[in-house]
Design a protein around this motif. Sequence first.
Motif, PDB file in Angstrom:
ATOM      1  N   GLU A   1       8.597   6.360  -4.733  1.00  0.00           N
ATOM      2  CA  GLU A   1       7.283   5.536  -4.688  1.00  0.00           C
ATOM      3  C   GLU A   1       7.112   4.869  -6.033  1.00  0.00           C
ATOM      4  N   SER A   2       6.150   3.796  -6.336  1.00  0.00           N
ATOM      5  CA  SER A   2       5.768   3.386  -7.380  1.00  0.00           C
ATOM      6  C   SER A   2       4.385   2.604  -7.041  1.00  0.00           C
ATOM      7  N   GLY A   3       3.945   2.145  -8.401  1.00  0.00           N
ATOM      8  CA  GLY A   3       2.657   1.277  -8.019  1.00  0.00           C
ATOM      9  C   GLY A   3       1.470   2.103  -8.186  1.00  0.00           C
ATOM     10  N   GLY A   4       1.343   3.330  -8.569  1.00  0.00           N
ATOM     11  CA  GLY A   4       0.118   4.125  -8.893  1.00  0.00           C
ATOM     12  C   GLY A   4      -0.423   3.821 -10.093  1.00  0.00           C
ATOM     13  N   GLY A   5      -1.781   4.397 -10.223  1.00  0.00           N
ATOM     14  CA  GLY A   5      -2.470   4.016 -11.617  1.00  0.00           C
ATOM     15  C   GLY A   5      -3.769   4.141 -11.487  1.00  0.00           C
ATOM     16  N   LEU A   6      -4.462   3.566 -12.501  1.00  0.00           N
ATOM     17  CA  LEU A   6      -5.968   4.091 -12.661  1.00  0.00           C
ATOM     18  C   LEU A   6      -6.666   2.608 -12.224  1.00  0.00           C
ATOM     19  N   VAL A   7      -7.652   2.553 -11.275  1.00  0.00           N
ATOM     20  CA  VAL A   7      -8.235   1.488 -10.724  1.00  0.00           C
ATOM     21  C   VAL A   7      -9.634   1.699 -10.556  1.00  0.00           C
ATOM     22  N   GLN A   8     -10.680   0.813 -10.874  1.00  0.00           N
ATOM     23  CA  GLN A   8     -12.001   1.059 -10.711  1.00  0.00           C
ATOM     24  C   GLN A   8     -12.392   0.949  -9.323  1.00  0.00           C
ATOM     25  N   PRO A   9     -13.589   1.574  -8.723  1.00  0.00           N
ATOM     26  CA  PRO A   9     -14.101   1.463  -7.547  1.00  0.00           C
ATOM     27  C   PRO A   9     -14.248   0.000  -7.090  1.00  0.00           C
ATOM     28  N   GLY A  10     -13.786  -0.312  -5.961  1.00  0.00           N
ATOM     29  CA  GLY A  10     -14.006  -1.614  -5.282  1.00  0.00           C
ATOM     30  C   GLY A  10     -12.744  -2.097  -5.636  1.00  0.00           C
TER      31      GLY A  10
ATOM     32  N   ASN B   1       4.466  17.709   9.166  1.00  0.00           N
ATOM     33  CA  ASN B   1       5.503  18.492   9.728  1.00  0.00           C
ATOM     34  C   ASN B   1       6.595  17.824  10.363  1.00  0.00           C
ATOM     35  N   GLY B   2       6.270  16.404  10.822  1.00  0.00           N
ATOM     36  CA  GLY B   2       7.079  15.649  11.536  1.00  0.00           C
ATOM     37  C   GLY B   2       7.975  14.737  10.786  1.00  0.00           C
ATOM     38  N   TYR B   3       7.923  14.971   9.367  1.00  0.00           N
ATOM     39  CA  TYR B   3       8.548  14.218   8.550  1.00  0.00           C
ATOM     40  C   TYR B   3       9.607  15.007   7.793  1.00  0.00           C
ATOM     41  N   ASP B   4      10.776  14.357   7.692  1.00  0.00           N
ATOM     42  CA  ASP B   4      11.986  15.123   7.169  1.00  0.00           C
ATOM     43  C   ASP B   4      12.244  14.814   5.529  1.00  0.00           C
ATOM     44  N   TYR B   5      11.731  13.739   5.349  1.00  0.00           N
ATOM     45  CA  TYR B   5      11.804  13.021   3.726  1.00  0.00           C
ATOM     46  C   TYR B   5      10.905  12.631   3.092  1.00  0.00           C
ATOM     47  N   TRP B   6      10.705  13.142   1.807  1.00  0.00           N
ATOM     48  CA  TRP B   6       9.791  12.686   0.968  1.00  0.00           C
ATOM     49  C   TRP B   6       9.919  12.204  -0.402  1.00  0.00           C
ATOM     50  N   GLY B   7       9.067  11.436  -0.839  1.00  0.00           N
ATOM     51  CA  GLY B   7       9.288  11.005  -2.299  1.00  0.00           C
ATOM     52  C   GLY B   7       8.489  11.863  -3.106  1.00  0.00           C
ATOM     53  N   GLN B   8       8.559  11.506  -4.412  1.00  0.00           N
ATOM     54  CA  GLN B   8       8.148  12.644  -5.467  1.00  0.00           C
ATOM     55  C   GLN B   8       6.645  12.211  -5.519  1.00  0.00           C
ATOM     56  N   GLY B   9       6.186  11.191  -5.067  1.00  0.00           N
ATOM     57  CA  GLY B   9       4.628  11.130  -5.191  1.00  0.00           C
ATOM     58  C   GLY B   9       4.189  10.085  -6.385  1.00  0.00           C
ATOM     59  N   THR B  10       3.029   9.409  -6.287  1.00  0.00           N
ATOM     60  CA  THR B  10       2.630   8.492  -7.020  1.00  0.00           C
ATOM     61  C   THR B  10       1.045   8.738  -7.126  1.00  0.00           C
ATOM     62  N   GLN B  11       0.629   8.896  -8.799  1.00  0.00           N
ATOM     63  CA  GLN B  11      -0.949   9.019  -8.792  1.00  0.00           C
ATOM     64  C   GLN B  11      -1.766   7.927  -8.756  1.00  0.00           C
ATOM     65  N   VAL B  12      -2.711   8.053  -7.854  1.00  0.00           N
ATOM     66  CA  VAL B  12      -3.667   6.944  -7.736  1.00  0.00           C
ATOM     67  C   VAL B  12      -5.031   7.407  -8.287  1.00  0.00           C
ATOM     68  N   THR B  13      -5.687   6.877  -9.271  1.00  0.00           N
ATOM     69  CA  THR B  13      -7.124   7.395  -9.863  1.00  0.00           C
ATOM     70  C   THR B  13      -8.070   6.436  -9.598  1.00  0.00           C
ATOM     71  N   VAL B  14      -8.977   6.702  -9.032  1.00  0.00           N
ATOM     72  CA  VAL B  14     -10.213   5.726  -8.820  1.00  0.00           C
ATOM     73  C   VAL B  14     -11.407   5.920  -9.476  1.00  0.00           C
ATOM     74  N   SER B  15     -11.627   5.326 -10.745  1.00  0.00           N
ATOM     75  CA  SER B  15     -12.780   5.730 -11.513  1.00  0.00           C
ATOM     76  C   SER B  15     -13.291   4.676 -12.328  1.00  0.00           C
ATOM     77  N   SER B  16     -14.391   4.859 -12.723  1.00  0.00           N
ATOM     78  CA  SER B  16     -15.076   3.699 -13.568  1.00  0.00           C
ATOM     79  C   SER B  16     -15.123   4.229 -15.117  1.00  0.00           C
TER      80      SER B  16
END
Length: 123
Positions: free
Chosen positions: A6-15, A108-123
């Motif tokens: 995964e990629s593309g996570g980050g900090l974004v403002q509400p809306g 539980n129906g999924y066998d493969y997972w990514g490492q995760g990406t953080q999404v933070t929504v904050s002003s």
Amino acid sequence: QAQLNESGGGLVQPGGSLRLSCAASGRTDSSWIMAWFRQAPGKEREFVAARYWWGGSPLYADSVKGRFTISRDNAMNTVYLQMTSLEPADTAVYYCAASRRGLTTNQNGYDYWGQGTQVTVSS
């Protein structure tokens, strides 16, 4: 075996909006089911969206319907999660998942997972 990144996570403002990407490699094909889950601090991981790689009607959690869209790019072997009208409640680590067993909202129906990406929504 499939590998997800995964990629593309980050900090974004509400809306605001953000697009997450999940690059798939290994033994994936059009029969696979691709999904997004998320886990907020102190909470259990929850379903967000899922679809068959080949198409069809996707599934969405009620909390994201009308705001999030799951899509794929065959040429790039990538699944996307377009997120709009983001709210602080959307803050979480977002995970990409894959399966060949069937379209489901159950993690539980999924066998493969990514490492995760953080999404933070904050002003």
